[in-house]
Scaffold this motif. Structure first.
Motif, PDB file in Angstrom:
ATOM      1  N   LEU A  49       0.837  -1.206   0.000  1.00 28.76           N
ATOM      2  CA  LEU A  49       0.000   0.000   0.000  1.00 28.76           C
ATOM      3  C   LEU A  49       0.872   1.258   0.000  1.00 28.76           C
ATOM      4  N   ILE A  64       2.427   1.851  -3.372  1.00 32.93           N
ATOM      5  CA  ILE A  64       1.441   2.394  -4.336  1.00 32.93           C
ATOM      6  C   ILE A  64       1.186   3.875  -4.041  1.00 32.93           C
ATOM      7  N   LEU A  65       0.998   4.193  -2.767  1.00 34.03           N
ATOM      8  CA  LEU A  65       0.645   5.575  -2.416  1.00 34.03           C
ATOM      9  C   LEU A  65       1.823   6.535  -2.583  1.00 34.03           C
ATOM     10  N   LEU A  92       4.037   6.318  -5.014  1.00 38.88           N
ATOM     11  CA  LEU A  92       4.360   6.547  -6.426  1.00 38.88           C
ATOM     12  C   LEU A  92       4.052   8.020  -6.715  1.00 38.88           C
ATOM     13  N   PRO A  93       4.939   8.703  -7.459  1.00 34.55           N
ATOM     14  CA  PRO A  93       4.824  10.176  -7.566  1.00 34.55           C
ATOM     15  C   PRO A  93       3.439  10.703  -7.901  1.00 34.55           C
ATOM     16  N   ARG A  94       2.808  10.121  -8.920  1.00 37.79           N
ATOM     17  CA  ARG A  94       1.501  10.665  -9.323  1.00 37.79           C
ATOM     18  C   ARG A  94       0.436  10.421  -8.262  1.00 37.79           C
ATOM     19  N   ASN A  95       0.466   9.236  -7.653  1.00 33.42           N
ATOM     20  CA  ASN A  95      -0.518   8.937  -6.603  1.00 33.42           C
ATOM     21  C   ASN A  95      -0.313   9.861  -5.407  1.00 33.42           C
ATOM     22  N   TRP A 116      -1.569  13.320  -6.190  1.00 34.33           N
ATOM     23  CA  TRP A 116      -3.043  13.356  -6.184  1.00 34.33           C
ATOM     24  C   TRP A 116      -3.578  13.371  -4.735  1.00 34.33           C
ATOM     25  N   LEU A 117      -2.989  12.528  -3.904  1.00 30.37           N
ATOM     26  CA  LEU A 117      -3.474  12.438  -2.517  1.00 30.37           C
ATOM     27  C   LEU A 117      -3.155  13.696  -1.710  1.00 30.37           C
ATOM     28  N   VAL A 172      -7.037  15.233  -2.939  1.00 29.43           N
ATOM     29  CA  VAL A 172      -7.783  14.602  -1.838  1.00 29.43           C
ATOM     30  C   VAL A 172      -7.602  15.407  -0.544  1.00 29.43           C
ATOM     31  N   GLU A 173      -6.397  15.892  -0.330  1.00 30.63           N
ATOM     32  CA  GLU A 173      -6.124  16.731   0.858  1.00 30.63           C
ATOM     33  C   GLU A 173      -6.997  17.994   0.825  1.00 30.63           C
ATOM     34  N   PHE A 175      -9.884  18.303  -0.506  1.00 25.90           N
ATOM     35  CA  PHE A 175     -11.254  17.914  -0.165  1.00 25.90           C
ATOM     36  C   PHE A 175     -11.410  17.807   1.354  1.00 25.90           C
ATOM     37  N   TYR A 176     -10.398  17.256   2.004  1.00 29.15           N
ATOM     38  CA  TYR A 176     -10.472  17.157   3.468  1.00 29.15           C
ATOM     39  C   TYR A 176     -10.441  18.549   4.110  1.00 29.15           C
ATOM     40  N   GLN A 198     -11.701  21.212   2.698  1.00 30.05           N
ATOM     41  CA  GLN A 198     -13.076  21.703   2.477  1.00 30.05           C
ATOM     42  C   GLN A 198     -13.998  21.141   3.560  1.00 30.05           C
ATOM     43  N   PHE A 239      -5.672  -2.023   3.224  1.00 32.57           N
ATOM     44  CA  PHE A 239      -6.403  -1.641   2.001  1.00 32.57           C
ATOM     45  C   PHE A 239      -7.780  -1.075   2.357  1.00 32.57           C
ATOM     46  N   ILE A 250     -14.490  10.894   2.200  1.00 31.72           N
ATOM     47  CA  ILE A 250     -14.513  12.265   1.663  1.00 31.72           C
ATOM     48  C   ILE A 250     -15.405  12.336   0.418  1.00 31.72           C
ATOM     49  N   TRP A 290     -18.920  12.595   1.723  1.00 24.48           N
ATOM     50  CA  TRP A 290     -19.198  13.938   2.253  1.00 24.48           C
ATOM     51  C   TRP A 290     -19.442  14.919   1.103  1.00 24.48           C
ATOM     52  N   ASN A 349      -3.798   8.118 -13.464  1.00 27.34           N
ATOM     53  CA  ASN A 349      -2.496   7.858 -12.835  1.00 27.34           C
ATOM     54  C   ASN A 349      -1.829   6.637 -13.483  1.00 27.34           C
ATOM     55  N   TYR A 350      -1.599   5.570 -12.727  1.00 28.24           N
ATOM     56  CA  TYR A 350      -0.848   4.441 -13.289  1.00 28.24           C
ATOM     57  C   TYR A 350      -1.746   3.290 -13.747  1.00 28.24           C
TER      58      TYR A 350
END
Lengths: 196, 469
Positions: free
Chosen positions: A32, A35-36, A38-41, A44-45, A49-50, A52-53, A55, B103, B113, B116, B375-376
């Motif tokens: 996990l 995966i998280l 990886l540069p693009r992921n 994005w997070l 996504v941050e 959104f949190y 907000q 996971f 999120i 929400w 992404n990938y």
């Protein structure tokens, strides 16, 4: 596995079972993380996504419908509120040609492309709080128009039709194609940058 | 959550639960739970039409009575299915492993999120507010499906496109949830059903992958899929595409189960989900022949008559929602505005193949290989699929590859010939279908089965699966 079965399991077997489970837990955590990270992921997070949190943190406690609509509809909401405040159900609001607004108040609408002037968008927001009139309506119907939007110095104002301003406004609006519609800000920009 | 919304969700679940259990379409408890919710959402979306045709008002009381009745009738289908339920809800099939927890935690982080944002924000996409939500809002306000949108607004304006005529599933769900929320409270904008649909499909897909591969690998696949920004964005932006992709992928997965097991229940359930996909986006009918073709290829040699009957039955069943919505309701019950041009297509005379090739090139550049959207996930699929083909060179999961390739090819033809279909919107969101299938395919490959067997052997377990269909 039931509890009665558990009591009969060999302690060695049980230890082995839990060792395997913990190795799997470590492996899945590692997978996990890979995966998280990886540069693009990761990007994005930590951005989308941050955000959104954030907000959720700032807006989450406000459940008032008007606040949520204002926050969601953004520029359109001010114009919709203006029409709702100033017009009555028996008034007729003439939807100005979108080209007119883009040409004369591009700055005011460049982020939206004036998508809120799309007739069905106005109907969605306004319902029957006012009659909507399209510039393609016959002249006899256009004469009923009581309000419209007028652009002055790159700003948009709600204009009330009077005998003296009606010919001027109608004359100006009729210079523009009523069937044209820029659905996106990019399309509006192309029209704005084209020759008048 | 308000009482009315809880009732709607529960009723929809029970509607699907009875139906899916009767067909024995699921092979484990999690799969049954997800599939039941999906089927319930789909079947219940026909209810507003029933109310309209019996001249009942589109209002909260008739809707609740209708949902309650459907749920009660559906529960009758459970008769004689207790042993099946006991078997698929057996603890061995449901127990989670420790390795699944990270996971699950990550998916919960994303889903929270998303839920929400779905609930808090009003409907924002242009296509929604001039389409399904416009239709639903006025149906609720005026207590009829033939609202002033169709009778007054559209005939009076010169600019409008095809969004109000989108296939009805999304609008019907909006109607039910807008009625249940009374336009107030945290779920005032109705669309929380989208979150429920995403969770239901996610549960179904994960349960299917978990049965085909080791839970560690299933978790890996779903996580890679979940890290697709565009797919994630539409879990809270209300459109027709996520629901369409979920129904379509459920149809494909169940058809694959049918091809593997020859079970009648799987075939009927698969047909239902393809029909629901057509009830959600009209152009899906163009992809359904792939299912008929696969059925024909699979059983033509052993039983030609059965092959032709099943292939024909599936296609005709999917044609029903298409014909009902586009020809009976829109052109019969509701008078279409004179200036509406729906489903018009054009022929291309000159340079056909160069234009077709240019379309596929643009599809690849603008959507398939745009990493900002996925992404990938696309590249990982291509790499693993290629590795599988090089290493194993077998037909394992081949029908899913046929679906992926066939859907892609048909999208190109659709974009080239149908007015209004485009790459930037139609294919970008239509690609959700293909993406979901890509990850189901990976879970079905010999590569992942080999890896699973290796893991199971390592932990000293039997690799034989106990399947109940």
């Amino acid at each position: 596995m039931t509890s009665s079965n558990n009591t009969s399991v060999d302690p060695k077997e049980r230890r082995r079972f839990w060792t395997v489970q913990i190795i799997y837990l470590a492996a899945s955590s590692l997978i996990l993380l890979v995966i998280l990270y990886l540069p693009r992921n990761q990007n994005w997070l930590t951005t989308t996504v941050e955000r959104f949190y954030t907000q959720h943190y700032t807006l989450g406690k406000q459940i008032d419908i008007a606040t949520r609509r204002r926050e969601g509809y953004e520029p359109a909401y001010a114009y919709i509120e203006l029409i709702q405040q100033r017009c009555q159900p028996n008034d007729y609001f003439l939807i100005p040609p979108q080209q007119y607004l883009i040409r004369n108040a591009y700055q005011a609408g460049k982020s939206t492309g004036y998508a809120w002037t799309y007739p069905s968008v106005l109907y969605y927001y306004l319902g029957k709080s006012v009659h909507l009139l399209d510039m393609t309506a016959p002249d006899s119907l256009l004469q009923r128009a009581t309000h419209t939007f007028w652009a002055l110095d790159n700003k948009i104002y709600l204009l009330t039709f009077k005998d003296h301003n009606r010919p001027l406004v109608m004359g100006e609006f009729k210079k523009y194609d009523p069937h044209f519609f820029a659905y996106t800000p990019q399309q509006a920009k192309v029209y704005y940058q084209s020759k008048p | 959550m308000t009482l009315a919304i809880t009732f709607v969700i529960l009723a929809q679940f029970l509607i699907g639960f009875g139906f899916v259990t009767r067909l024995r379409a699921a092979s484990n408890g999690f799969s049954l739970l997800g599939l039941s919710m999906l089927a319930g959402l789909g079947i219940s979306s026909g209810l507003p039409f029933v109310l309209e045709f019996i001249h009942a008002s589109i209002a909260i009381a008739p809707m609740m009575i209708g949902l309650g009745t459907l749920a009660g009738l559906s529960l009758l289908l459970l008769r004689g299915r207790l042993a099946y339920l006991r078997e698929i809800f057996a603890w061995q099939r449901l127990s989670l492993r420790l390795c699944e927890l990270p996971f699950l935690g990550f998916w919960a982080y994303l889903l929270f999120i998303s839920a929400w944002k779905t609930a808090w924000y009003p409907n924002l996409p242009f296509d929604t507010i001039v389409g399904p939500d416009l239709v639903a809002t006025f149906a609720v306000r005026e207590h009829t499906l033939v609202s002033s949108v169709f009778t007054e607004h559209l005939p009076s304006v010169s600019i409008f496109s095809n969004q109000p005529f989108y296939a009805p599933f999304t609008a019907m769900q909006q109607i039910m949830y807008l009625l249940a929320s009374h336009g107030t409270g945290p779920f005032a904008f109705g669309k929380i059903w989208l979150t429920i649909l995403v969770i239901a499909f996610g549960l179904f897909l994960y349960a299917e992958l978990r049965e085909r591969t080791h839970p560690l690998l299933a978790g890996l696949l779903v996580t890679l899929l979940a890290c697709s920004p565009e797919l994630f964005a539409y879990t809270f932006l209300l459109q027709t595409d996520w629901a369409n992709a979920a129904f379509f992928a459920a149809g494909v997965i169940l058809l694959q189960r049918h091809l593997e097991s020859e079970k009648q229940g799987m075939f009927i359930a698969s047909t239902l989900f393809f029909a629901l996909a057509c009830w959600t986006r009209t152009e899906t009918i163009l992809f359904v022949p792939i299912a008929s073709l696969l059925l024909l290829i699979n059983t033509l040699r052993s039983s030609p008559k059965k092959a032709i009957v099943r292939a024909g039955a599936l296609f005709i069943t999917c044609l029903l929602p298409f014909v009902f919505w586009n020809y009976i309701f829109l052109r019969g019950y509701v008078a279409l505005p004179a200036n509406a041009h729906l489903g018009t297509y054009h022929l291309i005379v000159n340079d056909y193949f160069s234009k077709l090739l240019a379309t596929y090139t643009s599809m690849n550049e603008q959507v398939v290989f745009d990493t900002d959207y996925w992404n990938y996930s696309v590249y990982v699929f291509l790499a693993l699929a290629l590795l599988n083909l090089i290493l194993f060179r077998d037909k394992q999961g081949l029908p899913i590859l046929v679906w992926i390739f066939g859907t892609y090819v048909l999208f190109g033809l659709l974009i080239l010939h149908v007015d209004g279909a485009n790459i930037a919107y139609t294919f970008r969101r239509g690609f959700f279908k293909i993406l979901l299938l890509m990850y189901f395919y990976l879970g079905s490959t010999s590569l992942f089965q080999w890896l699973s067997n290796w893991l199971y052997r390592w932990e000293g377990q039997s690799t034989s699966f106990h399947k109940i269909y």
